[in-house]
Design a protein around this motif. Structure first.
Motif, PDB file in Angstrom:
ATOM      1  N   THR A  71     -29.390  13.231  16.261  1.00 49.21           N
ATOM      2  CA  THR A  71     -28.791  14.434  16.831  1.00 49.21           C
ATOM      3  C   THR A  71     -29.663  15.105  17.886  1.00 49.21           C
ATOM      4  OG1 THR A  71     -29.695  15.695  14.969  1.00 49.21           O
ATOM      5  CG2 THR A  71     -27.404  14.971  14.810  1.00 49.21           C
ATOM      6  N   THR A  72     -30.922  14.705  17.994  1.00 43.25           N
ATOM      7  CA  THR A  72     -31.830  15.406  18.906  1.00 43.25           C
ATOM      8  C   THR A  72     -32.326  14.542  20.063  1.00 43.25           C
ATOM      9  OG1 THR A  72     -33.674  14.840  17.448  1.00 43.25           O
ATOM     10  CG2 THR A  72     -32.637  16.992  17.127  1.00 43.25           C
ATOM     11  N   GLN A  73     -31.702  13.378  20.282  1.00 45.06           N
ATOM     12  CA  GLN A  73     -32.134  12.531  21.383  1.00 45.06           C
ATOM     13  C   GLN A  73     -30.940  11.779  21.967  1.00 45.06           C
ATOM     14  OE1 GLN A  73     -34.921  10.086  19.121  1.00 45.06           O
ATOM     15  NE2 GLN A  73     -33.583   8.326  19.330  1.00 45.06           N
ATOM     16  N   ARG A  74     -31.130  11.230  23.167  1.00 44.58           N
ATOM     17  CA  ARG A  74     -30.071  10.461  23.819  1.00 44.58           C
ATOM     18  C   ARG A  74     -29.634   9.322  22.916  1.00 44.58           C
ATOM     19  NH1 ARG A  74     -28.380   9.154  29.058  1.00 44.58           N
ATOM     20  NH2 ARG A  74     -26.489   7.902  28.803  1.00 44.58           N
ATOM     21  N   ASN A  75     -28.334   9.132  22.822  1.00 48.86           N
ATOM     22  CA  ASN A  75     -27.805   8.385  21.701  1.00 48.86           C
ATOM     23  C   ASN A  75     -27.294   6.996  22.004  1.00 48.86           C
ATOM     24  OD1 ASN A  75     -27.863   9.243  19.025  1.00 48.86           O
ATOM     25  ND2 ASN A  75     -26.636  11.031  19.535  1.00 48.86           N
ATOM     26  N   ASN A  76     -27.052   6.273  20.905  1.00 41.41           N
ATOM     27  CA  ASN A  76     -26.191   5.107  20.884  1.00 41.41           C
ATOM     28  C   ASN A  76     -24.758   5.591  20.618  1.00 41.41           C
ATOM     29  OD1 ASN A  76     -28.280   3.038  21.129  1.00 41.41           O
ATOM     30  ND2 ASN A  76     -28.920   3.707  19.102  1.00 41.41           N
ATOM     31  N   ASN A  77     -23.847   4.645  20.602  1.00 40.91           N
ATOM     32  CA  ASN A  77     -22.434   4.950  20.320  1.00 40.91           C
ATOM     33  C   ASN A  77     -21.944   6.138  21.145  1.00 40.91           C
ATOM     34  OD1 ASN A  77     -20.015   4.326  18.981  1.00 40.91           O
ATOM     35  ND2 ASN A  77     -20.336   5.941  17.481  1.00 40.91           N
ATOM     36  N   VAL A  78     -22.101   6.053  22.454  1.00 41.63           N
ATOM     37  CA  VAL A  78     -21.803   7.192  23.325  1.00 41.63           C
ATOM     38  C   VAL A  78     -20.359   7.131  23.855  1.00 41.63           C
ATOM     39  CG1 VAL A  78     -24.155   7.749  23.983  1.00 41.63           C
ATOM     40  CG2 VAL A  78     -22.915   5.953  25.237  1.00 41.63           C
ATOM     41  N   LEU A  79     -19.416   6.864  22.985  1.00 37.10           N
ATOM     42  CA  LEU A  79     -18.018   6.826  23.397  1.00 37.10           C
ATOM     43  C   LEU A  79     -17.541   8.190  23.867  1.00 37.10           C
ATOM     44  CD1 LEU A  79     -15.408   5.243  23.713  1.00 37.10           C
ATOM     45  CD2 LEU A  79     -14.925   5.674  21.288  1.00 37.10           C
ATOM     46  N   GLU A  80     -18.026   9.260  23.218  1.00 40.73           N
ATOM     47  CA  GLU A  80     -17.674  10.606  23.683  1.00 40.73           C
ATOM     48  C   GLU A  80     -18.089  10.783  25.139  1.00 40.73           C
ATOM     49  OE1 GLU A  80     -18.441  14.421  21.365  1.00 40.73           O
ATOM     50  OE2 GLU A  80     -19.956  14.587  22.956  1.00 40.73           O
ATOM     51  N   ARG A  81     -19.328  10.450  25.447  1.00 38.99           N
ATOM     52  CA  ARG A  81     -19.836  10.593  26.811  1.00 38.99           C
ATOM     53  C   ARG A  81     -19.016   9.758  27.788  1.00 38.99           C
ATOM     54  NH1 ARG A  81     -23.493   7.958  30.251  1.00 38.99           N
ATOM     55  NH2 ARG A  81     -24.668   9.375  31.597  1.00 38.99           N
TER      56      ARG A  81
ATOM     57  N   THR B 139     -27.434   3.975   4.764  1.00 33.64           N
ATOM     58  CA  THR B 139     -28.848   3.971   5.111  1.00 33.64           C
ATOM     59  C   THR B 139     -29.341   2.539   5.124  1.00 33.64           C
ATOM     60  OG1 THR B 139     -29.158   6.098   4.043  1.00 33.64           O
ATOM     61  CG2 THR B 139     -31.121   4.791   4.455  1.00 33.64           C
ATOM     62  N   ILE B 140     -29.839   2.103   6.279  1.00 30.38           N
ATOM     63  CA  ILE B 140     -30.358   0.748   6.410  1.00 30.38           C
ATOM     64  C   ILE B 140     -31.872   0.845   6.417  1.00 30.38           C
ATOM     65  CG2 ILE B 140     -30.373  -1.315   7.833  1.00 30.38           C
ATOM     66  CD1 ILE B 140     -27.698  -0.458   8.945  1.00 30.38           C
ATOM     67  N   PHE B 141     -32.488   0.397   5.367  1.00 26.74           N
ATOM     68  CA  PHE B 141     -33.902   0.658   5.171  1.00 26.74           C
ATOM     69  C   PHE B 141     -34.759  -0.079   6.188  1.00 26.74           C
ATOM     70  CE2 PHE B 141     -33.406   3.100   1.446  1.00 26.74           C
ATOM     71  CZ  PHE B 141     -32.349   2.563   0.726  1.00 26.74           C
ATOM     72  N   ASN B 142     -35.860   0.571   6.543  1.00 21.81           N
ATOM     73  CA  ASN B 142     -36.740   0.030   7.572  1.00 21.81           C
ATOM     74  C   ASN B 142     -37.275  -1.353   7.208  1.00 21.81           C
ATOM     75  OD1 ASN B 142     -36.638   2.087   9.457  1.00 21.81           O
ATOM     76  ND2 ASN B 142     -38.173   3.295   8.398  1.00 21.81           N
ATOM     77  N   LYS B 143     -37.617  -1.568   5.951  1.00 24.82           N
ATOM     78  CA  LYS B 143     -38.181  -2.873   5.602  1.00 24.82           C
ATOM     79  C   LYS B 143     -37.155  -3.986   5.809  1.00 24.82           C
ATOM     80  CE  LYS B 143     -37.081  -2.866   0.612  1.00 24.82           C
ATOM     81  NZ  LYS B 143     -37.621  -3.047  -0.732  1.00 24.82           N
ATOM     82  N   PHE B 144     -35.866  -3.677   5.579  1.00 28.45           N
ATOM     83  CA  PHE B 144     -34.830  -4.672   5.838  1.00 28.45           C
ATOM     84  C   PHE B 144     -34.756  -4.981   7.320  1.00 28.45           C
ATOM     85  CE2 PHE B 144     -31.896  -3.986   1.903  1.00 28.45           C
ATOM     86  CZ  PHE B 144     -32.933  -4.422   1.103  1.00 28.45           C
TER      87      PHE B 144
ATOM     88  N   ILE C 292     -22.168   4.166  10.804  1.00 31.11           N
ATOM     89  CA  ILE C 292     -22.939   4.964  11.747  1.00 31.11           C
ATOM     90  C   ILE C 292     -23.222   6.311  11.102  1.00 31.11           C
ATOM     91  CG2 ILE C 292     -22.882   6.131  13.996  1.00 31.11           C
ATOM     92  CD1 ILE C 292     -21.088   3.747  14.914  1.00 31.11           C
ATOM     93  N   GLN C 293     -24.490   6.650  10.989  1.00 26.28           N
ATOM     94  CA  GLN C 293     -24.878   7.891  10.313  1.00 26.28           C
ATOM     95  C   GLN C 293     -26.036   8.521  11.061  1.00 26.28           C
ATOM     96  OE1 GLN C 293     -23.546   9.439   7.402  1.00 26.28           O
ATOM     97  NE2 GLN C 293     -24.855  11.058   8.213  1.00 26.28           N
ATOM     98  N   GLU C 294     -25.880   9.787  11.381  1.00 21.50           N
ATOM     99  CA  GLU C 294     -26.922  10.458  12.140  1.00 21.50           C
ATOM    100  C   GLU C 294     -28.161  10.730  11.302  1.00 21.50           C
ATOM    101  OE1 GLU C 294     -24.340  13.805  10.454  1.00 21.50           O
ATOM    102  OE2 GLU C 294     -24.021  11.827  11.352  1.00 21.50           O
ATOM    103  N   ASP C 295     -29.306  10.615  11.948  1.00 20.36           N
ATOM    104  CA  ASP C 295     -30.590  11.079  11.428  1.00 20.36           C
ATOM    105  C   ASP C 295     -31.026  10.399  10.138  1.00 20.36           C
ATOM    106  OD1 ASP C 295     -30.642  12.874  13.590  1.00 20.36           O
ATOM    107  OD2 ASP C 295     -29.543  14.390  12.457  1.00 20.36           O
ATOM    108  N   VAL C 296     -30.687   9.110   9.985  1.00 21.90           N
ATOM    109  CA  VAL C 296     -31.244   8.315   8.891  1.00 21.90           C
ATOM    110  C   VAL C 296     -31.767   7.007   9.492  1.00 21.90           C
ATOM    111  CG1 VAL C 296     -29.704   9.277   7.146  1.00 21.90           C
ATOM    112  CG2 VAL C 296     -29.053   7.158   8.322  1.00 21.90           C
ATOM    113  N   PRO C 297     -32.787   6.400   8.897  1.00 18.53           N
ATOM    114  CA  PRO C 297     -33.302   5.134   9.428  1.00 18.53           C
ATOM    115  C   PRO C 297     -32.200   4.080   9.486  1.00 18.53           C
ATOM    116  CG  PRO C 297     -34.820   6.042   7.811  1.00 18.53           C
ATOM    117  CD  PRO C 297     -33.567   6.875   7.741  1.00 18.53           C
ATOM    118  N   GLY C 298     -32.022   3.482  10.650  1.00 16.82           N
ATOM    119  CA  GLY C 298     -31.007   2.454  10.824  1.00 16.82           C
ATOM    120  C   GLY C 298     -29.601   2.977  11.006  1.00 16.82           C
TER     121      GLY C 298
END
Length: 565
Positions: A299-309, A3-8, A288-294
Motif C-alpha cells: 500500500t505504500t509503494q508503486r505496485n504490481n497488479n496496476v489494472l486500476e492505473r 500469505t506466501i512465505f519467504n522461504k518458499f 493477491i493480498q496487500e502488505d504480506v510477504p509474497g
C-alpha cells in the motif's frame, strides 16, 4: 494461499533457473547452498517449489509492467487511449512495430512461459528420482504437469509451433527445434488429462489452488483446438455439473448491504473472489493480498497488479467549463475510481456496439458495472455537483481527440478497482478520502483466472462446432439470464456471437489476444472492431514472432521464424 512465505519463494528460485531457450539463461549457476537434492529432500521442498510455480504464473499477468496488459491492448476490445504520441511497444497499437522479433512483448511471453515449463520439469524430474513415498509425490507431480500444460497453452496459441521440453535443461543446449502445433496440443492433452484425473475436488483445495475441474476446463479447450468437440463436452460436463460450483445469481459477500448494486458487481468487490466468501462461481483465483510477504501488492509503494492505473481514466484531471479545477484531484476516491491514468480504453465495439440501446437490458453494462459519468466534486468550482456529461459544464480540457484530452474520461469497468473500498493503509489522513501516493493505481482484490461462466461459454463453442446450436444457446443463456439480458436464439449463435458474449462477460479477465488467436480470429476482429490498430495489422500478425535472441542463440539447429517477420 494468501500469505506466501519467504522461504518458499527462496526455494522456488532454484527451480526457475533454467528459464528459456536463450543460451545465456541456460547456463547453470548454483545459488548459495540450495540444490535440487537439498530442496527436494522432503515433501515440503516440493510444496515450496509448487508455491513458486503459482507465484511465477501469477507474475506473468499481474506484475507491475505495461507488458502485463499487452494481450489486452490492440485487440477488438481495448486500445491505447493516448495513441497520439503516447503509445509504447507494450501498449500495442502498431503491430508492425510492437511485434518485431527484437521487441519486448514477444520475448516476454516466450521467456516467462518457458520459465514456468522449466520449473515444472524440475519438480517432475525431482519426483521421479526421489526416494520419498510416491503416493505423497503423485498429487504434487500432476500439479506441476498442469502448469506445464498451461504454459504450453499460452505459447502454442501465441506462437504456433514451439519446442517441447519435458526434461530439465541442466547443461548448455543450443539445438531446440519447433514441434508442430498438433504435437504440442497433444502433449497438453496428456498433462491436462492426468491433472484432471488426479487433482482433488475444488471442495478439497485451499483458495487459489487448482482443482480437478480447472484441469478439465483447459483439457476441454485443448480438445476443441484438436477438433475433438464431443470429448470436450464430456470434460466440460464435469466442470459445469460439479455440485460444488454454480453461477452466482443472488447478492453475496462483504458489501451486500451497498444499496443499488447487483450480483455481478459483488463478484469484483474486495474479498469476494474466493470460495470462503460464498462465491461458488470462481474456479481458479490469483491470490493477491496487500502488505504480506509474497502478496504482490504494497500500500505504500508503486505496485504490481496496476489494472486500476491502466484502465480507469484520469477523471481527477478534468477542468470545469471555466478551465478551473473541477475535482479534488486524487482525493476523489469514490467519484473517480481511484488513481486512474487513462491507458486501457474500450474500443467502440466494447464501448457501445455489443450492448443494448441505452445500456438498458444487461446488468453488465448498467451504471454500477460500466461507469459512464462522474460528478464535479470541487466545492470551489462553479460546476460543483454537476455531471461531466452536462453540455453546459463541458470540461475545457476534455476534447474530442486524444491530442485534445479525450483520454481524460471514457467509459470504464468497475471490475478494475474498488471505489470507496481501498485498503485503509492507502488512505492519507491529510486528505478527505484521499490516497497516499505510494500504492495508488493498484487493484486491491484477487483476480480471476477462471470463472464458471467461461466454462459455459466454452461448452457453447463445442456445441456450436458439433452443429447443436440449441444446446449452445442454452449455455449462453445461462450466462445471459444471470445478467438479466435478452436470451439469444439458436439461429443467432455463431463463433463471433460467442466472442461478443465473452467480451461482455469476461472483459479485463480473459487474455483476449490468446482467445482470438486460439480461434484464428485475431486479425479479422482487429480489422473489424479496432479502428486504431486496423491500419497496422497484417494477416501474419495472427501469430507473434519467435524472439530474435532465441533464434540467434540456437546455433545447433535452425529455429524457424514465423512467416512474415
Amino acid at each position: 494461499m494468501k500469505t506466501i512465505f519467504n522461504k518458499f519463494l527462496v526455494l522456488s528460485l532454484l527451480i526457475g533457473m533454467f528459464a528459456s531457450c536463450d543460451d545465456a539463461v541456460l547456463d547453470e549457476v548454483p545459488l548459495d547452498f540450495y540444490s535440487p537434492e537439498s530442496a527436494f529432500s522432503d515433501v515440503s521442498g516440493f510444496e515450496a517449489a509448487l508455491t513458486g510455480l503459482y507465484a511465477r504464473e501469477r507474475g506473468v499477468y499481474y506484475n507491475g509492467g505495461d507488458v502485463n496488459f499487452s494481450l489486452l491492448f490492440g485487440t477488438d476490445t481495448f486500445t491505447e487511449a493516448r495513441y497520439v504520441g503516447f503509445g509504447t511497444d507494450e501498449k500495442i497499437i502498431d503491430f508492425q512495430k510492437a511485434f518485431a522479433p527484437t521487441k519486448y512483448v514477444p520475448k516476454y511471453f516466450w521467456d516467462e512461459n518457458y520459465k514456468v515449463i522449466s520449473s515444472a520439469n524440475v519438480i517432475i524430474k525431482g519426483a521421479e528420482v526421489s526416494s520419498l513415498p510416491q503416493d505423497k509425490l503423485a498429487p504434487l507431480v500432476v500439479e506441476a504437469k498442469f502448469f506445464r500444460a498451461k504454459a504450453y497453452r499460452d505459447l502454442v496459441y501465441l506462437y504456433g509451433d514451439v519446442p517441447i521440453l519435458l526434461e530439465p535443461v541442466t547443461t548448455r543446449k543450443d539445438d531446440f527445434v519447433r514441434a508442430p502445433k498438433k504435437e504440442v496440443l497433444e502433449q497438453m492433452v496428456k498433462d491436462f488429462q492426468e491433472a484432471a484425473d488426479k487433482l482433488p475436488s475444488i471442495s478439497a483445495v485451499k483458495d487459489g489452488k487448482i482443482s480437478n475441474i480447472v484441469a478439465y476446463h483447459y483439457l476441454a479447450e485443448t480438445l476443441i483446438s484438436l477438433g475433438r468437440n464431443a470429448e470436450a463436452v464430456v470434460a466440460l460436463n464435469k466442470v459445469i455439473g460439479d455440485p460444488n460450483v454454480k453461477l452466482m445469481t443472488a447478492r453475496f459477500g462483504r458489501r451486500i448491504s451497498v444499496f443499488g448494486k447487483d450480483v455481478y458487481w459483488d463478484l469484483f468487490q474486495r474479498g469476494n473472489q474466493n470460495r470462503a466468501s460464498g462465491n461458488k462461481e470462481a474456479l481458479w483465483v490469483a491470490q493477491i493480498q496487500e502488505d504480506v510477504p509474497g502478496g504482490l501488492v504494497v500500500t505504500t509503494q508503486r505496485n504490481n497488479n496496476v489494472l486500476e492505473r491502466m484502465h480507469v481514466p484520469a477523471v481527477w484531471s478534468l477542468t470545469d467549463h471555466k478551465g478551473k479545477a473541477g475535482f479534488l484531484g486524487r482525493a476523489s476516491n469514490d467519484n473517480v475510481g481511484g488513481f486512474g491514468v487513462s491507458f486501457l480504453q474500450p474500443t467502440p465495439y466494447l464501448d457501445a456496439t455489443i450492448w443494448p440501446a441505452g445500456y438498458v437490458g444487461d446488468m453488465r453494462c448498467n451504471n454500477a458495472n460500466f461507469i459512464k459519468d462522474a460528478i464535479y466534486d470541487n466545492p470551489a468550482s462553479l460546476a460543483f455537483g454537476k455531471s461531466i456529461n452536462d453540455p453546459l459544464y463541458r470540461s475545457t480540457n476534455r476534447g474530442t481527440t486524444p491530442a485534445a484530452g479525450s483520454w481524460r474520461f471514457y467509459k470504464w469497468f468497475i471490475k478494475a478497482t474498488t471505489p470507496g473500498d481501498h485498503p485503509t493503509l492507502m488512505m492519507d489522513p491529510a486528505q478527505i478520502n484521499g490516497f497516499n501516493q505510494g500504492g495508488s493505481g493498484g487493484t486491491y482484490h484477487d483476480m480471476y483466472y477462471l470463472r464458471l461462466s467461461e466454462s459455459l461459454l466454452l461448452r457453447a463453442e463445442a456445441y456450436l462446432n458439433l452443429s447443436q446450436p440449441q444446446k449452445a444457446a442454452d449455455d449462453i443463456n445461462v450466462v445471459r439470464n444471470r445478467a438479466l439480458a435478452t436470451p439469444v436464439t439458436p439461429g443467432e449463435v455463431t463463433i463471433d456471437y460467442i466472442l461478443d458474449e465473452r467480451a461482455r462477460e469476461l472483459c479485463l479477465e480473459e487474455q483476449r489476444s490468446i482467445t482470438l488467436r486460439r480461434l484464428g480470429k485475431f486479425t479479422s476482429r482487429v480489422i473489424l472492431y479496432n479502428p486504431y490498430s486496423k491500419p497496422f495489422v497484417l494477416p501474419f500478425h495472427e501469430l507473434m514472432p519467435i524472439p530474435q535472441n532465441t533464434i540467434e542463440a540456437n546455433l545447433g539447429a535452425v529455429m524457424k521464424q514465423n512467416p512474415g517477420y
